[in-house]
Write a protein that holds these residues in place. Structure first.
Motif, mmCIF file in Angstrom:
data_model
loop_
_atom_site.group_PDB
_atom_site.id
_atom_site.type_symbol
_atom_site.label_atom_id
_atom_site.label_comp_id
_atom_site.label_asym_id
_atom_site.label_seq_id
_atom_site.Cartn_x
_atom_site.Cartn_y
_atom_site.Cartn_z
ATOM 1 N N ARG A 40 60.777 58.934 -15.846
ATOM 2 C CA ARG A 40 59.500 58.289 -16.207
ATOM 3 C C ARG A 40 58.969 57.445 -15.052
ATOM 4 N N LEU A 41 59.856 56.720 -14.388
ATOM 5 C CA LEU A 41 59.454 55.884 -13.265
ATOM 6 C C LEU A 41 58.910 56.747 -12.123
ATOM 7 N N ILE A 42 59.628 57.804 -11.775
ATOM 8 C CA ILE A 42 59.178 58.693 -10.696
ATOM 9 C C ILE A 42 57.863 59.361 -11.070
ATOM 10 N N GLN A 43 57.767 59.855 -12.294
ATOM 11 C CA GLN A 43 56.539 60.517 -12.750
ATOM 12 C C GLN A 43 55.330 59.608 -12.577
ATOM 13 N N GLN A 44 55.441 58.384 -13.016
ATOM 14 C CA GLN A 44 54.311 57.462 -12.909
ATOM 15 C C GLN A 44 54.010 57.118 -11.451
ATOM 16 N N ALA A 45 55.044 56.913 -10.651
ATOM 17 C CA ALA A 45 54.845 56.514 -9.255
ATOM 18 C C ALA A 45 54.177 57.614 -8.436
ATOM 19 N N VAL A 46 54.523 58.867 -8.689
ATOM 20 C CA VAL A 46 53.982 59.958 -7.868
ATOM 21 C C VAL A 46 52.703 60.562 -8.440
ATOM 22 N N ALA A 47 52.266 60.101 -9.597
ATOM 23 C CA ALA A 47 51.099 60.688 -10.261
ATOM 24 C C ALA A 47 49.864 60.729 -9.366
ATOM 25 N N GLY A 48 49.637 59.721 -8.564
ATOM 26 C CA GLY A 48 48.440 59.668 -7.740
ATOM 27 C C GLY A 48 48.649 60.071 -6.294
ATOM 28 N N VAL A 49 49.808 60.622 -5.981
ATOM 29 C CA VAL A 49 50.137 60.951 -4.594
ATOM 30 C C VAL A 49 49.430 62.231 -4.158
ATOM 31 N N ASP A 50 48.787 62.168 -2.992
ATOM 32 C CA ASP A 50 48.242 63.369 -2.363
ATOM 33 C C ASP A 50 49.316 63.917 -1.442
ATOM 34 N N GLY A 51 49.539 65.212 -1.494
ATOM 35 C CA GLY A 51 50.544 65.822 -0.638
ATOM 36 C C GLY A 51 51.879 65.910 -1.329
ATOM 37 N N LYS A 52 52.886 66.115 -0.539
ATOM 38 C CA LYS A 52 54.235 66.355 -1.027
ATOM 39 C C LYS A 52 55.021 65.054 -1.143
#
Length: 139
Positions: free
Chosen positions: A73-85
């Motif tokens: 859940r923590l990773i999902q929320q943190a990377v939700a707005g990431v552009d790229g890999k």
């Protein structure tokens, strides 16, 4: 449980959390710091910009909170707005955990991470993993 991005001036709180669990992890000042809180910080991670995306480090969950899907859940929320890999370097024993979140072994790394992986592998077994499709993390 509340998951939030930690404001920059509060980065010492994440380091205090890591130290309280005798972890060698460190919050990077120039990264995005994310935490999960119950009444206090119970999990954290850091996302640091690299060429082509973000480097995920410092994923740590308080042992009393493990096995509840909190890291995912923590990773999902943190990377939700990431552009790229999103890339991470981890011990091979963690491969299955990260595969369940949509990560796969990835040998094409930005140069900075490739160099780190070579250095890290001198002292311990490490693998590189990456997440291309951020929606896979939502599983």
């Amino acid at each position: 449980m509340h998951i939030e991005r930690l404001a920059a001036p509060l980065w010492p709180l994440l380091n205090k959390f890591y130290r309280s669990h005798n972890s060698s992890m460190k919050a990077l000042k120039d990264g995005q710091l994310w935490v999960a809180r119950d009444t206090q910080i119970v999990a954290g991670l850091c996302l640091t910009p690299v060429v082509g995306g973000q480097w995920l480090t410092g994923v740590f969950v308080d042992p009393a909170y493990r096995g509840q899907g909190l890291a995912a859940r923590l990773i999902q929320q943190a990377v939700a707005g990431v552009d790229g890999k999103v890339w991470l370097l981890c011990h091979p024993d963690l491969e299955t955990l990260y595969q369940r979140m949509g990560f796969s072994q990835d040998t094409v790394l930005p140069q900075s991470l490739s160099e780190r992986l070579v250095r890290y592998k001198r002292n311990k077994p490490m693998i590189a993993m990456g997440l291309d499709n951020l929606m896979a993390c939502a599983r």
